[in-house]
Design a protein around this motif. Structure first.
Motif, mmCIF file in Angstrom:
data_model
loop_
_atom_site.group_PDB
_atom_site.id
_atom_site.type_symbol
_atom_site.label_atom_id
_atom_site.label_comp_id
_atom_site.label_asym_id
_atom_site.label_seq_id
_atom_site.Cartn_x
_atom_site.Cartn_y
_atom_site.Cartn_z
ATOM 1 N N PHE A 269 0.846 -1.188 0.000
ATOM 2 C CA PHE A 269 0.000 0.000 0.000
ATOM 3 C C PHE A 269 0.883 1.239 0.000
ATOM 4 O O PHE A 269 1.434 1.614 1.029
ATOM 5 N N ASN A 270 1.021 1.862 -1.165
ATOM 6 C CA ASN A 270 1.838 3.063 -1.247
ATOM 7 C C ASN A 270 1.203 4.237 -0.518
ATOM 8 O O ASN A 270 1.889 5.167 -0.111
ATOM 9 N N HIS A 271 -0.114 4.190 -0.377
ATOM 10 C CA HIS A 271 -0.849 5.308 0.205
ATOM 11 C C HIS A 271 -1.589 4.826 1.455
ATOM 12 O O HIS A 271 -2.558 4.067 1.364
ATOM 13 N N ILE A 272 -1.120 5.252 2.617
ATOM 14 C CA ILE A 272 -1.736 4.908 3.902
ATOM 15 C C ILE A 272 -1.897 6.177 4.724
ATOM 16 O O ILE A 272 -0.955 6.965 4.847
ATOM 17 N N GLU A 273 -3.081 6.365 5.276
ATOM 18 C CA GLU A 273 -3.334 7.502 6.162
ATOM 19 C C GLU A 273 -3.617 6.976 7.567
ATOM 20 O O GLU A 273 -4.460 6.089 7.745
ATOM 21 N N ILE A 274 -2.899 7.499 8.545
ATOM 22 C CA ILE A 274 -3.114 7.113 9.936
ATOM 23 C C ILE A 274 -4.214 8.006 10.524
ATOM 24 O O ILE A 274 -4.129 9.233 10.442
ATOM 25 N N VAL A 275 -5.237 7.382 11.093
ATOM 26 C CA VAL A 275 -6.349 8.121 11.700
ATOM 27 C C VAL A 275 -6.452 7.735 13.174
ATOM 28 O O VAL A 275 -5.949 6.706 13.603
ATOM 29 N N ASP A 276 -7.129 8.591 13.945
ATOM 30 C CA ASP A 276 -7.273 8.335 15.374
ATOM 31 C C ASP A 276 -8.209 7.170 15.653
ATOM 32 O O ASP A 276 -7.979 6.376 16.569
ATOM 33 N N ASP A 277 -9.280 7.062 14.850
ATOM 34 C CA ASP A 277 -10.314 6.064 15.119
ATOM 35 C C ASP A 277 -10.950 5.617 13.812
ATOM 36 O O ASP A 277 -11.627 6.401 13.139
ATOM 37 N N LEU A 278 -10.748 4.369 13.440
ATOM 38 C CA LEU A 278 -11.328 3.849 12.196
ATOM 39 C C LEU A 278 -12.842 3.893 12.213
ATOM 40 O O LEU A 278 -13.484 3.951 11.155
ATOM 41 N N MET A 279 -13.440 3.856 13.397
ATOM 42 C CA MET A 279 -14.898 3.911 13.508
ATOM 43 C C MET A 279 -15.462 5.233 12.968
ATOM 44 O O MET A 279 -16.621 5.303 12.572
ATOM 45 N N GLU A 280 -14.638 6.256 12.963
ATOM 46 C CA GLU A 280 -15.090 7.579 12.535
ATOM 47 C C GLU A 280 -14.929 7.807 11.039
ATOM 48 O O GLU A 280 -15.312 8.857 10.522
ATOM 49 N N LEU A 281 -14.392 6.838 10.356
ATOM 50 C CA LEU A 281 -14.146 6.997 8.923
ATOM 51 C C LEU A 281 -15.467 7.056 8.158
ATOM 52 O O LEU A 281 -16.321 6.189 8.300
ATOM 53 N N ASP A 282 -15.638 8.081 7.337
ATOM 54 C CA ASP A 282 -16.866 8.257 6.560
ATOM 55 C C ASP A 282 -16.545 8.114 5.069
ATOM 56 O O ASP A 282 -16.495 9.075 4.323
ATOM 57 N N GLU A 283 -16.280 6.884 4.657
ATOM 58 C CA GLU A 283 -15.934 6.598 3.267
ATOM 59 C C GLU A 283 -16.291 5.150 2.968
ATOM 60 O O GLU A 283 -16.292 4.308 3.858
ATOM 61 N N GLU A 284 -16.585 4.868 1.710
ATOM 62 C CA GLU A 284 -16.816 3.479 1.319
ATOM 63 C C GLU A 284 -15.580 2.634 1.638
ATOM 64 O O GLU A 284 -14.457 3.026 1.331
ATOM 65 N N VAL A 285 -15.807 1.474 2.252
ATOM 66 C CA VAL A 285 -14.717 0.538 2.511
ATOM 67 C C VAL A 285 -14.835 -0.611 1.521
ATOM 68 O O VAL A 285 -15.818 -1.359 1.522
ATOM 69 N N LEU A 286 -13.846 -0.716 0.656
ATOM 70 C CA LEU A 286 -13.851 -1.757 -0.369
ATOM 71 C C LEU A 286 -13.364 -3.088 0.178
ATOM 72 O O LEU A 286 -13.840 -4.145 -0.221
ATOM 73 N N LYS A 287 -12.400 -2.990 1.098
ATOM 74 C CA LYS A 287 -11.788 -4.209 1.630
ATOM 75 C C LYS A 287 -11.302 -3.932 3.050
ATOM 76 O O LYS A 287 -10.754 -2.872 3.332
ATOM 77 N N TYR A 288 -11.536 -4.887 3.906
ATOM 78 C CA TYR A 288 -11.054 -4.852 5.285
ATOM 79 C C TYR A 288 -9.898 -5.842 5.352
ATOM 80 O O TYR A 288 -10.033 -6.999 4.953
ATOM 81 N N THR A 289 -8.757 -5.382 5.838
ATOM 82 C CA THR A 289 -7.557 -6.208 5.805
ATOM 83 C C THR A 289 -6.923 -6.297 7.184
ATOM 84 O O THR A 289 -6.871 -5.307 7.912
ATOM 85 N N ILE A 290 -6.450 -7.473 7.513
ATOM 86 C CA ILE A 290 -5.744 -7.706 8.770
ATOM 87 C C ILE A 290 -4.310 -8.155 8.452
ATOM 88 O O ILE A 290 -4.106 -9.071 7.649
ATOM 89 N N ALA A 291 -3.341 -7.494 9.064
ATOM 90 C CA ALA A 291 -1.963 -7.995 9.055
ATOM 91 C C ALA A 291 -1.783 -8.801 10.333
ATOM 92 O O ALA A 291 -1.802 -8.245 11.430
ATOM 93 N N ASP A 292 -1.672 -10.110 10.184
ATOM 94 C CA ASP A 292 -1.658 -11.021 11.333
ATOM 95 C C ASP A 292 -0.266 -11.638 11.470
ATOM 96 O O ASP A 292 0.123 -12.507 10.694
ATOM 97 N N PHE A 293 0.467 -11.201 12.488
ATOM 98 C CA PHE A 293 1.840 -11.670 12.661
ATOM 99 C C PHE A 293 1.915 -13.040 13.322
ATOM 100 O O PHE A 293 3.013 -13.572 13.535
ATOM 101 N N ARG A 294 0.757 -13.624 13.637
ATOM 102 C CA ARG A 294 0.735 -14.994 14.163
ATOM 103 C C ARG A 294 0.241 -16.006 13.128
ATOM 104 O O ARG A 294 -0.005 -17.163 13.480
ATOM 105 N N ASP A 295 0.028 -15.546 11.885
ATOM 106 C CA ASP A 295 -0.413 -16.410 10.786
ATOM 107 C C ASP A 295 -1.940 -16.413 10.682
ATOM 108 O O ASP A 295 -2.632 -16.982 11.540
ATOM 109 N N PRO A 296 -2.493 -15.796 9.646
ATOM 110 C CA PRO A 296 -3.958 -15.696 9.516
ATOM 111 C C PRO A 296 -4.679 -17.040 9.399
ATOM 112 O O PRO A 296 -5.827 -17.162 9.823
ATOM 113 N N ILE A 297 -4.018 -18.047 8.838
ATOM 114 C CA ILE A 297 -4.676 -19.348 8.682
ATOM 115 C C ILE A 297 -4.978 -19.980 10.032
ATOM 116 O O ILE A 297 -6.023 -20.613 10.225
#
Length: 264
Positions: free
Chosen positions: A127-155
């Motif tokens: 992701f070349n473009h990332i914006e850090i926000v205080d609270d994702l719950m306050e985001l007022d935009e269409e969310v196309l994809k929800y992504t988790i970076a899981d350092f313990r293995d997502p599977i």
């Protein structure tokens, strides 16, 4: 007659250092001269893909964010967002997962509420473009994809947190670190069908390449699906063909040459 080539990026077109093949620009030029559209279907955000293919991005088709955002000749064609109330539930769930970090992918950028450098260093690879926000719950935009970076293995870790959501959305492991969640109808296969209809291109006139589980629906649907020889076993099983070479040896372009779609 082939009219459309669609390729995944990581593990498919890119080598393991995330580098494009040296002759990719010559290949795309040859395809376009023959009237064959070159397209990318990736879990990456559109902005990142457009940066990577900046020389020819206005001539390409992009199925970004695992097919939830379609851009053709530089113009948005369709989106397939997650329902807003569901996004909030997903955020609440993601915050409970140990050693995992949330990214929300919109049409303009990706959003995170963590400034953890380990997380961001991995996220910036895709992701070349990332914006850090205080609270994702306050985001007022269409969310196309929800992504988790899981350092313990997502599977073995994060995907199980979303079992109760499977009637409303679709979790998919996209690598050994990343878990993606999209709407039930959002996947690369659906995106491919949408673009084929818009472009008037049949399934028999399309070739697709993929390697991992977020390619599954696309590989299953396409008449001419080529799994990379290094692909996940389930992708190898569902695909019609297998490439001779892997992603580190230009397997996509080697296949296009063997089919005489580009010069050797």
């Amino acid at each position: 007659m082939i009219k459309l080539i669609v390729t995944d990026m990581d593990g498919t077109l890119l080598d393991d250092t995330r580098k494009l093949p040296d002759d990719i620009w010559k290949t795309i030029e040859e395809l376009h001269k023959k009237g064959i559209m070159f397209a990318v279907a990736s879990g990456r955000q559109y902005q990142t893909l457009a940066d990577i293919f900046d020389r020819v991005s206005d001539e390409m088709l992009f199925m970004a964010e695992n097919g939830t955002y379609l851009v053709y000749h530089g113009k948005p064609i369709a989106t397939n967002p997650i329902e807003k109330l569901l996004v909030k539930e997903l955020i609440e769930t993601g915050r409970k997962i140990p050693d995992a970090y949330i990214l929300l992918c919109g049409t303009k950028t990706a959003y995170a509420e963590s400034s953890d450098e380990r997380f961001l260093s991995h996220a910036r690879k895709y992701f070349n473009h990332i914006e850090i926000v205080d609270d994702l719950m306050e985001l007022d935009e269409e969310v196309l994809k929800y992504t988790i970076a899981d350092f313990r293995d997502p599977i073995h870790n994060s995907i199980h947190y979303f079992d109760s959501f499977r009637d409303r959305c679709k979790p998919a492991v996209s690598s050994d670190l990343w878990l993606d969640v999209m709407g039930l109808t959002a996947n690369k296969g659906t995106a491919l069908r949408t673009m084929q209809e818009k472009l008037g291109i049949s399934n028999d006139e399309t070739i697709v390449f993929g390697d991992y589980m977020n390619d599954f629906e696309m590989m299953q649907y396409a008449s001419n699906s080529y799994a990379m020889v290094n692909a996940h076993p389930e992708i190898l099983a569902v695909s019609k063909f297998v490439t001779r070479l892997d992603n580190n040896n230009n397997g996509v372009i080697d296949t296009l040459r063997s089919l005489e779609l580009v010069n050797g």
